[in-house]
Design an enzyme around this catalytic site. Structure first.
Site, PDB file in Angstrom:
ATOM      1  CB  SER A  47      -0.910   0.009   1.239  1.00  0.00           C
ATOM      2  OG  SER A  47      -1.826  -1.069   1.190  1.00  0.00           O
TER       3      SER A  47
ATOM      4  CG  HIS B 125       7.846   9.672  -9.775  1.00  0.00           C
ATOM      5  ND1 HIS B 125       8.875   9.602  -8.867  1.00  0.00           N
ATOM      6  CD2 HIS B 125       7.199   8.481  -9.692  1.00  0.00           C
ATOM      7  CE1 HIS B 125       8.855   8.428  -8.258  1.00  0.00           C
ATOM      8  NE2 HIS B 125       7.847   7.729  -8.743  1.00  0.00           N
TER       9      HIS B 125
ATOM     10  CB  CYS C 103      -2.924  -4.431   0.052  1.00  0.00           C
ATOM     11  SG  CYS C 103      -3.148  -6.210   0.177  1.00  0.00           S
TER      12      CYS C 103
END
EC number: 4.1.1.50
Length: 264
Positions: free
Chosen positions: A113, A118, A141
């Site tokens: 998780s 970026h 998750c």
């Protein structure tokens, strides 16, 4: 209301929402192009991106485990946040003076998780066009849904073009042992977009339902040239030049939207 799926143990499904968001602009001189890159680099530095991702964590109802961020030279920034479903109470090993975990241990959590961003500023060497791409992944998750962050992230950036991918991997079992490879209904990412977002963008889907893989591309409908000009171009362009710049910008946006080079 549809009843909740009763699970045996932990929900092992991994849900990943991936964005590529593009902001396009035109600058008349090389100096203005560099000034745009400098401006966008400062506007979306690691500190600002950290705040955006922290807001995302709150929106999806997760908890922050760790934050790593970095500004790059000459430009660009990255932020990674490890997250969990439940608040984490420090253990004795975390509090006491002792060597920390190995990098492999941290990366193992990262694969489960996490939220990453970026940035990639870029300049066309001839046409005076600059693009700013933001690459974002929200991967969870368990029961937390990254789809809750969809509208917020689109509106946090000057999003001219957006490509969104959503996939669900792994499986979880119900109390009778039956495998479930997805735990919610979805036939398009567009279902989770707000009305104003759907109205603002031209959208197209490529979905592979049997693979729980969903893809939506978005192109801003309204084009106002003034919103794409930077520096001297806002004052010095003639009517003919404005038409030429409009054509260049629209061509650039279509190439990015369709992900292919197109004849002029």
């Amino acid at each position: 209301m549809k009843s909740k799926l009763k699970l045996h143990g932990f929900n092992n499904l991994t849900k990943t929402l991936s964005f590529n968001i593009y902001d396009i602009c035109y600058a008349e001189t090389p100096e203005d192009l560099q000034a745009y890159v400098q401006y966008i680099d400062e506007e979306y530095d690691a500190e600002r991106l950290t705040q955006i991702l922290t807001d995302v964590v709150d929106i999806i109802g997760a908890n922050i485990l760790n934050i790593a961020r970095q500004d790059y030279d000459p430009q660009g920034a990255s932020v990674t946040i490890l997250i969990s479903e439940q608040p984490v109470t420090p253990t004795d090993s975390q509090i006491e003076e002792s060597p920390g975990p190995l990098p492999d241990t941290i990366l193992a959590h990262l694969d489960k998780s996490h939220i990453t961003v970026h940035t990639y500023p870029e300049i066309h060497p001839v046409d005076g066009i600059a693009t700013f791409r933001v690459d974002i992944d929200v991967s969870t998750c368990g029961v937390i849904s990254p789809l809750k962050a969809l509208n917020y992230l689109i509106h946090q950036f000057d999003s001219d073009i957006v490509t969104v991918d959503y996939r669900v991997r792994g499986f979880t079992r119900d109390i009778e042992g039956r495998k479930h490879f997805i735990d919610h209904e979805i036939n398009s990412i567009q279902n989770y977009l707000s009305d104003d977002t759907r109205e603002a963008y031209q959208m197209t889907d490529v979905n592979v339902y049997q693979e729980n893989l969903f893809h939506t591309k978005m192109l801003l409908k309204d084009f106002e040239l003034e919103n794409y000009l930077f520096g001297d171009a806002t004052r010095t362009l003639s009517a003919e030049q404005r038409e030429q710049v409009t054509e260049r910008l629209k061509h650039e946006m279509l190439e990015i939207f369709y992900a292919r080079n197109m004849p002029r």
